[in-house]
Design a protein around this motif. Structure first.
Motif, short mmCIF file in Angstrom:
data_model
loop_
_atom_site.label_atom_id
_atom_site.label_comp_id
_atom_site.label_asym_id
_atom_site.label_seq_id
_atom_site.Cartn_x
_atom_site.Cartn_y
_atom_site.Cartn_z
N ARG A 37 0.84 -1.21 0.00
CA ARG A 37 0.00 0.00 0.00
C ARG A 37 0.87 1.25 0.00
NH1 ARG A 37 -4.80 2.30 -1.40
NH2 ARG A 37 -5.26 4.07 -0.03
N GLN A 38 1.91 1.25 0.81
CA GLN A 38 2.82 2.40 0.87
C GLN A 38 3.47 2.64 -0.49
OE1 GLN A 38 6.57 1.88 2.99
NE2 GLN A 38 6.22 3.84 4.01
N ARG A 39 3.87 1.57 -1.16
CA ARG A 39 4.52 1.73 -2.47
C ARG A 39 3.54 2.29 -3.49
NH1 ARG A 39 7.83 -4.06 -2.51
NH2 ARG A 39 9.55 -3.39 -1.14
N LEU A 40 2.28 1.85 -3.44
CA LEU A 40 1.27 2.41 -4.34
C LEU A 40 1.09 3.90 -4.09
CD1 LEU A 40 -1.63 -0.21 -4.44
CD2 LEU A 40 -0.11 0.42 -6.31
N THR A 41 0.99 4.26 -2.83
CA THR A 41 0.78 5.67 -2.46
C THR A 41 1.96 6.51 -2.88
OG1 THR A 41 -0.57 4.99 -0.57
CG2 THR A 41 0.33 7.23 -0.54
N THR A 42 3.17 6.03 -2.62
CA THR A 42 4.37 6.78 -2.99
C THR A 42 4.45 6.99 -4.49
OG1 THR A 42 5.57 5.88 -1.09
CG2 THR A 42 6.90 6.77 -2.89
N ALA A 43 4.01 5.99 -5.26
CA ALA A 43 4.05 6.10 -6.72
C ALA A 43 2.88 6.92 -7.26
CB ALA A 43 4.03 4.70 -7.34
N GLY A 44 1.96 7.32 -6.38
CA GLY A 44 0.82 8.13 -6.82
C GLY A 44 -0.18 7.36 -7.64
N MET A 45 -0.29 6.06 -7.38
CA MET A 45 -1.19 5.21 -8.17
C MET A 45 -2.47 4.92 -7.39
SD MET A 45 1.37 2.49 -9.95
CE MET A 45 2.57 3.05 -11.17
N ASP A 46 -3.61 5.21 -8.02
CA ASP A 46 -4.90 4.94 -7.41
C ASP A 46 -5.50 3.71 -8.08
OD1 ASP A 46 -7.30 4.87 -6.18
OD2 ASP A 46 -8.04 6.79 -6.95
N HIS A 47 -5.46 2.60 -7.40
CA HIS A 47 -5.96 1.33 -7.94
C HIS A 47 -7.24 0.92 -7.21
CE1 HIS A 47 -4.63 -1.73 -10.78
NE2 HIS A 47 -5.04 -2.68 -9.95
N THR A 48 -7.87 1.91 -6.56
CA THR A 48 -9.04 1.64 -5.72
C THR A 48 -10.14 0.95 -6.52
OG1 THR A 48 -8.55 3.58 -4.37
CG2 THR A 48 -10.77 2.68 -4.21
N GLY A 49 -10.73 -0.07 -5.89
CA GLY A 49 -11.82 -0.79 -6.53
C GLY A 49 -11.37 -1.94 -7.41
N ARG A 50 -10.09 -2.10 -7.56
CA ARG A 50 -9.56 -3.18 -8.39
C ARG A 50 -8.73 -4.13 -7.52
NH1 ARG A 50 -6.45 -0.46 -13.23
NH2 ARG A 50 -6.37 -2.66 -13.88
N ASP A 51 -8.34 -5.23 -8.10
CA ASP A 51 -7.51 -6.19 -7.40
C ASP A 51 -6.09 -6.18 -7.96
OD1 ASP A 51 -9.72 -6.99 -6.00
OD2 ASP A 51 -10.02 -8.86 -7.11
N ALA A 109 -1.15 -21.37 -8.85
CA ALA A 109 -2.12 -20.71 -7.98
C ALA A 109 -2.03 -19.22 -8.27
CB ALA A 109 -1.83 -21.00 -6.52
N HIS A 110 -3.03 -18.47 -7.81
CA HIS A 110 -2.93 -17.02 -7.95
C HIS A 110 -3.51 -16.36 -6.70
CE1 HIS A 110 -7.19 -17.38 -9.20
NE2 HIS A 110 -7.30 -16.10 -8.92
N TYR A 111 -3.13 -15.08 -6.51
CA TYR A 111 -3.46 -14.34 -5.29
C TYR A 111 -4.02 -12.99 -5.67
CZ TYR A 111 -0.41 -18.08 -3.84
OH TYR A 111 0.13 -19.31 -3.66
N ARG A 112 -5.20 -12.69 -5.16
CA ARG A 112 -5.85 -11.39 -5.39
C ARG A 112 -5.81 -10.57 -4.11
NH1 ARG A 112 -9.01 -10.91 -9.98
NH2 ARG A 112 -9.23 -12.83 -11.20
N ILE A 113 -5.40 -9.31 -4.25
CA ILE A 113 -5.38 -8.40 -3.12
C ILE A 113 -6.26 -7.21 -3.47
CG2 ILE A 113 -3.94 -7.08 -1.51
CD1 ILE A 113 -1.53 -8.70 -2.47
N PRO A 114 -7.45 -7.11 -2.89
CA PRO A 114 -8.35 -6.00 -3.20
C PRO A 114 -7.76 -4.66 -2.73
CG PRO A 114 -9.52 -7.79 -2.08
CD PRO A 114 -8.05 -8.06 -1.94
N VAL A 115 -7.94 -3.65 -3.54
CA VAL A 115 -7.47 -2.31 -3.19
C VAL A 115 -8.67 -1.46 -2.80
CG1 VAL A 115 -6.21 -0.25 -3.93
CG2 VAL A 115 -5.52 -2.53 -4.77
N HIS A 116 -8.73 -1.06 -1.54
CA HIS A 116 -9.81 -0.21 -1.04
C HIS A 116 -9.28 1.20 -0.82
CE1 HIS A 116 -11.90 -3.95 -0.57
NE2 HIS A 116 -11.17 -4.36 0.46
N ALA A 117 -10.17 2.11 -0.60
CA ALA A 117 -9.76 3.50 -0.38
C ALA A 117 -8.93 3.64 0.88
CB ALA A 117 -10.99 4.40 -0.30
N ASP A 118 -9.16 2.77 1.87
CA ASP A 118 -8.46 2.89 3.15
C ASP A 118 -7.36 1.84 3.33
OD1 ASP A 118 -10.14 0.75 3.29
OD2 ASP A 118 -10.91 1.19 5.30
N GLY A 119 -7.01 1.13 2.26
CA GLY A 119 -5.94 0.15 2.39
C GLY A 119 -6.19 -1.06 1.52
N LEU A 120 -5.34 -2.07 1.69
CA LEU A 120 -5.46 -3.29 0.92
C LEU A 120 -6.21 -4.35 1.72
CD1 LEU A 120 -1.90 -3.64 -0.69
CD2 LEU A 120 -3.88 -2.33 -1.48
N GLY A 121 -7.11 -5.06 1.04
CA GLY A 121 -7.87 -6.10 1.70
C GLY A 121 -7.08 -7.38 1.86
#
Length: 412
Positions: free
Chosen positions: A308-322, A330-342
């Motif tokens: 989450r910190q790296r996303l914020t530092t890079a100025g990337m808004d990925h909210t609402g996506r995984d 196997a694969h891993y999904r991490i939901p991106v919410h407005a207040d952090g990663l799920g």
């Protein structure tokens, strides 16, 4: 009333052998086995671990044939910091098998014990310095560069030889503080545990030194015993460049006219102070620490604040996506919410993560991706089974990392 604690259950192996927790009665046999198959100083190192209250006998296992100890391994507790996230980790050391019992899978059984104990201790990764290739058989992969040991062309100029002194238990806080300052500039760091500092003071395979100024410790380092007029200086840390130069001059004084090599800790005070006195020859062979990831989802979950910190530092808004990371099986999904990663959601096989904007990384390259010096961009150039659908996004999430690991044994 006396309370007794039952020993952990023993595990029967083939040919009547038994794997169990080591006991005080095994001490001499373990020491003899370690000295015969490794280094004579290993016996003392093992004694220091199992008699220490922070480790104890539960840190060691043996395979026995009747009353005879024929194989052994020890698991140490470590903490690996990546960014501001601290990961409980395990490190397997002091592994040895009697020659008569080689080829029977005893090390495999002991590694299984070590990994089970590591999980019970809450470790989310394991690190190791080990025999080339061998520990890849147990799920370890090369990930973190071991820094080079550079030859000192000439010690820094100065009057006399600075008086180093052997470190004392009372110096541990000062030495640890100097190491913390040195490691602060690295993305990945593993400091010595409190127990390891105690062991190193009694360790015969290396010596801890301090340099004082007006009664205050201003530099510290760890040296190997002088061998054929050569000494290695590792884990050097100093308050300022003057102290760093005095430390190097003092170590050179341990082998007058002999060769000194120093472990290069890029970007630190010592590296800057010694720049003009070292031969910066190119690396001739890759040397790396092993890392094992027992559960990818658990580790990714612990890393969510960092991602989450790296996303914020890079100025990337990925909210609402995984964020989607596939290891293909196997694969891993991490939901991106407005207040952090799920929380991380684990799914089945995904052969083409790029289609959904995800990243693909073969499982044996995952440790290098998460902890290594290449980042996803560098790994993509050299590994066909590492790639990113959204390159900019995953380059921000998985950049190249600098690292500095302090371990019980020096990897030189």
């Amino acid at each position: 009333m006396t309370t007794t604690t039952a020993s952990p259950a023993a595990t029967p192996l083939a040919d009547g052998l038994v794997l169990r927790q080591a006991q005080p009665a095994d001490l001499d046999q373990i020491g003899t086995l370690l000295a015969e198959r490794g280094d004579p100083v290993d016996a003392l190192d093992h004694r220091l671990v199992v008699t220490d209250p922070d480790a104890g006998w539960s840190a060691c296992a043996v395979v026995v044939d009747g009353d005879r100890v024929v194989s052994t391994a020890t698991l140490l507790d470590e903490v690996v910091r990546i960014g501001d996230v601290h990961l409980p980790a395990g490190q397997v050391e002091l592994v040895a098998t009697d020659r008569e019992y080689e080829g029977r899978g005893l090390v495999r059984a002991l590694m299984r014990w070590a990994h089970d104990r590591s999980a019970a201790r809450g470790h989310v990764i394991q690190t190791m310095i080990g025999i080339p290739y061998f520990y890849r058989l147990f799920g370890y992969e090369y990930a973190i560069d071991i820094p080079r040991a550079l030859t000192v062309r000439t010690p820094p100029p100065g009057e006399g030889i600075p008086a180093l002194r052997a470190a004392l238990p009372s110096d541990i806080p000062a030495m640890a503080a100097l190491q913390d300052t040195a490691q602060d500039r690295f993305d990945v760091a593993m400091p010595h545990s409190a127990a390891c500092w105690r062991w190193l003071l009694a360790h015969e395979g290396s010596s801890l030194w301090v340099l004082e100024r007006a009664g205050t410790v201003v530099a510290t380092g760890r040296t190997t015993p002088p061998d054929d007029d050569e000494v290695l200086l590792a884990e050097a840390a100093a308050r300022d460049e003057a102290a760093a130069r005095d430390l190097l001059r003092g170590v050179a004084g341990l082998v007058p006219g002999g060769q000194v090599r120093v472990v290069h800790r890029a970007g630190t005070v010592t590296a800057a102070a010694w720049q003009d006195f070292l031969d910066h020859e190119p690396r001739k062979q890759a040397e790396q620490y092993y890392v094992r990831i027992p559960d990818v989802a658990t580790l990714l979950d612990r890393l969510r604040p960092l991602l989450r910190q790296r996303l914020t530092t890079a100025g990337m808004d990925h909210t609402g996506r995984d964020l989607v990371i596939s290891t293909f099986g196997a694969h891993y999904r991490i939901p991106v919410h407005a207040d952090g990663l799920g929380e991380v959601v684990t799914g089945g096989a995904m052969q083409g993560p790029g289609v959904v904007g995800g990243a693909g990384v073969a499982p044996d390259h995952l440790p290098a991706l998460l902890f290594g010096p290449h980042g996803i961009e560098g790994l993509t150039r050299i590994r066909p089974d590492v790639y990113a659908g959204e390159e900019e996004l995953f380059q921000a999430l998985f950049p190249p990392l600098t690292a500095d690991l302090l371990s019980y044994y020096l990897p030189y």
